[in-house]
Design a protein around this motif. Sequence first.
Motif, mmCIF file in Angstrom:
data_model
loop_
_atom_site.group_PDB
_atom_site.id
_atom_site.type_symbol
_atom_site.label_atom_id
_atom_site.label_comp_id
_atom_site.label_asym_id
_atom_site.label_seq_id
_atom_site.Cartn_x
_atom_site.Cartn_y
_atom_site.Cartn_z
ATOM 1 N N ASP A 195 -0.916 44.026 23.800
ATOM 2 C CA ASP A 195 -0.088 42.976 23.225
ATOM 3 C C ASP A 195 -0.811 41.620 23.180
ATOM 4 O O ASP A 195 -0.191 40.570 23.299
ATOM 5 C CB ASP A 195 1.237 42.862 23.979
ATOM 6 C CG ASP A 195 1.062 42.422 25.425
ATOM 7 O OD1 ASP A 195 -0.066 42.501 25.952
ATOM 8 O OD2 ASP A 195 2.064 41.997 26.029
ATOM 9 N N ILE A 196 -2.106 41.643 22.960
ATOM 10 C CA ILE A 196 -2.894 40.402 22.931
ATOM 11 C C ILE A 196 -2.385 39.441 21.857
ATOM 12 O O ILE A 196 -2.428 38.225 22.028
ATOM 13 C CB ILE A 196 -4.399 40.696 22.753
ATOM 14 C CG1 ILE A 196 -5.247 39.435 22.965
ATOM 15 C CG2 ILE A 196 -4.701 41.298 21.388
ATOM 16 C CD1 ILE A 196 -5.280 38.938 24.365
ATOM 17 N N PHE A 197 -1.863 39.974 20.753
ATOM 18 C CA PHE A 197 -1.349 39.096 19.701
ATOM 19 C C PHE A 197 -0.163 38.279 20.213
ATOM 20 O O PHE A 197 -0.004 37.118 19.845
ATOM 21 C CB PHE A 197 -0.965 39.911 18.456
ATOM 22 C CG PHE A 197 -0.620 39.056 17.270
ATOM 23 C CD1 PHE A 197 -1.558 38.214 16.695
ATOM 24 C CD2 PHE A 197 0.654 39.076 16.730
ATOM 25 C CE1 PHE A 197 -1.249 37.417 15.601
ATOM 26 C CE2 PHE A 197 0.989 38.279 15.634
ATOM 27 C CZ PHE A 197 0.027 37.448 15.074
ATOM 28 N N LEU A 231 -11.320 36.014 25.465
ATOM 29 C CA LEU A 231 -11.722 36.187 24.063
ATOM 30 C C LEU A 231 -12.913 35.323 23.673
ATOM 31 O O LEU A 231 -13.757 35.762 22.906
ATOM 32 C CB LEU A 231 -10.557 35.849 23.118
ATOM 33 C CG LEU A 231 -9.310 36.697 23.186
ATOM 34 C CD1 LEU A 231 -8.344 36.271 22.094
ATOM 35 C CD2 LEU A 231 -9.627 38.172 23.083
ATOM 36 N N LEU A 232 -12.952 34.116 24.160
ATOM 37 C CA LEU A 232 -13.960 33.156 23.697
ATOM 38 C C LEU A 232 -15.152 33.083 24.637
ATOM 39 O O LEU A 232 -15.669 32.015 24.937
ATOM 40 C CB LEU A 232 -13.307 31.782 23.529
ATOM 41 C CG LEU A 232 -12.086 31.768 22.610
ATOM 42 C CD1 LEU A 232 -11.473 30.388 22.548
ATOM 43 C CD2 LEU A 232 -12.445 32.279 21.225
ATOM 44 N N GLY A 279 -9.320 39.005 18.973
ATOM 45 C CA GLY A 279 -8.408 39.856 19.736
ATOM 46 C C GLY A 279 -8.197 41.206 19.095
ATOM 47 O O GLY A 279 -7.117 41.778 19.190
ATOM 48 N N LEU A 280 -9.236 41.731 18.448
ATOM 49 C CA LEU A 280 -9.129 42.980 17.694
ATOM 50 C C LEU A 280 -9.968 44.091 18.303
ATOM 51 O O LEU A 280 -11.055 43.825 18.807
ATOM 52 C CB LEU A 280 -9.625 42.770 16.263
ATOM 53 C CG LEU A 280 -8.843 41.799 15.400
ATOM 54 C CD1 LEU A 280 -9.610 41.498 14.125
ATOM 55 C CD2 LEU A 280 -7.484 42.385 15.074
ATOM 56 N N PRO A 281 -9.509 45.331 18.184
ATOM 57 C CA PRO A 281 -10.382 46.452 18.528
ATOM 58 C C PRO A 281 -11.429 46.603 17.420
ATOM 59 O O PRO A 281 -11.181 46.203 16.276
ATOM 60 C CB PRO A 281 -9.439 47.653 18.576
ATOM 61 C CG PRO A 281 -8.284 47.265 17.719
ATOM 62 C CD PRO A 281 -8.170 45.766 17.805
ATOM 63 N N PRO A 282 -12.595 47.152 17.736
ATOM 64 C CA PRO A 282 -13.652 47.274 16.721
ATOM 65 C C PRO A 282 -13.259 48.043 15.460
ATOM 66 O O PRO A 282 -13.818 47.830 14.403
ATOM 67 C CB PRO A 282 -14.776 48.005 17.457
ATOM 68 C CG PRO A 282 -14.531 47.719 18.891
ATOM 69 C CD PRO A 282 -13.042 47.589 19.046
ATOM 70 N N ASN A 283 -12.271 48.915 15.537
ATOM 71 C CA ASN A 283 -11.860 49.717 14.375
ATOM 72 C C ASN A 283 -10.616 49.141 13.695
ATOM 73 O O ASN A 283 -9.892 49.861 13.021
ATOM 74 C CB ASN A 283 -11.612 51.153 14.815
ATOM 75 C CG ASN A 283 -10.536 51.251 15.877
ATOM 76 O OD1 ASN A 283 -10.100 50.246 16.437
ATOM 77 N ND2 ASN A 283 -10.109 52.458 16.174
ATOM 78 N N ALA A 284 -10.380 47.854 13.853
ATOM 79 C CA ALA A 284 -9.163 47.223 13.313
ATOM 80 C C ALA A 284 -9.126 47.277 11.791
ATOM 81 O O ALA A 284 -10.146 47.159 11.116
ATOM 82 C CB ALA A 284 -9.096 45.776 13.771
ATOM 83 N N ALA A 305 -6.585 42.378 11.014
ATOM 84 C CA ALA A 305 -7.509 41.240 11.095
ATOM 85 C C ALA A 305 -6.898 40.000 10.454
ATOM 86 O O ALA A 305 -7.009 38.897 10.998
ATOM 87 C CB ALA A 305 -8.838 41.587 10.436
ATOM 88 N N ARG A 306 -6.241 40.153 9.333
ATOM 89 C CA ARG A 306 -5.587 39.014 8.679
ATOM 90 C C ARG A 306 -4.459 38.451 9.547
ATOM 91 O O ARG A 306 -4.274 37.242 9.626
ATOM 92 C CB ARG A 306 -5.021 39.424 7.325
ATOM 93 C CG ARG A 306 -6.077 39.567 6.273
ATOM 94 C CD ARG A 306 -5.437 39.819 4.906
ATOM 95 N NE ARG A 306 -6.469 40.179 3.968
ATOM 96 C CZ ARG A 306 -6.564 41.358 3.376
ATOM 97 N NH1 ARG A 306 -5.645 42.288 3.599
ATOM 98 N NH2 ARG A 306 -7.534 41.612 2.553
ATOM 99 N N ARG A 307 -3.726 39.337 10.177
ATOM 100 C CA ARG A 307 -2.606 38.926 11.029
ATOM 101 C C ARG A 307 -3.098 38.101 12.225
ATOM 102 O O ARG A 307 -2.504 37.097 12.575
ATOM 103 C CB ARG A 307 -1.873 40.163 11.510
ATOM 104 C CG ARG A 307 -0.604 39.869 12.250
ATOM 105 C CD ARG A 307 0.160 41.151 12.522
ATOM 106 N NE ARG A 307 1.026 40.930 13.645
ATOM 107 C CZ ARG A 307 1.320 41.820 14.551
ATOM 108 N NH1 ARG A 307 0.824 43.028 14.455
ATOM 109 N NH2 ARG A 307 2.125 41.532 15.536
ATOM 110 N N HIS A 308 -4.194 38.534 12.808
ATOM 111 C CA HIS A 308 -4.738 37.822 13.965
ATOM 112 C C HIS A 308 -5.380 36.527 13.518
ATOM 113 O O HIS A 308 -5.352 35.537 14.197
ATOM 114 C CB HIS A 308 -5.741 38.691 14.709
ATOM 115 C CG HIS A 308 -5.077 39.654 15.629
ATOM 116 N ND1 HIS A 308 -5.377 39.714 16.959
ATOM 117 C CD2 HIS A 308 -4.126 40.599 15.444
ATOM 118 C CE1 HIS A 308 -4.649 40.645 17.539
ATOM 119 N NE2 HIS A 308 -3.877 41.200 16.637
#
Length: 97
Positions: A31-33, A72-73, A84-89, A94-97
Amino acid sequence: MSGPRGIELALDLARMPALAQSIGKPPLPSDIFEVMRIAAGSQEVCQSAARATGQPAAVLIEAARFYLQQVLLRPDADPYRVLGLPPNASRELARRH
């Protein structure tokens, strides 16, 4: 969702900031988002997290911001982690984050 909620991890790190140097590169909570939305001050998400944790919104926002900075940073973070994405996002995520 399994494992601790992201805001709980953020509160733990805020309580013990010295751990930031020793945590390595932890996996991101699912739930990182939501943690990102708390850090951004989303009223709806902050209120929900405040009810769940018993902490005031201001405490949650500061804890979320500190957590994102430390997790994250990081200097070794790749672009996916910064967002905050997994590599296979997917592109949509990606747009949402």
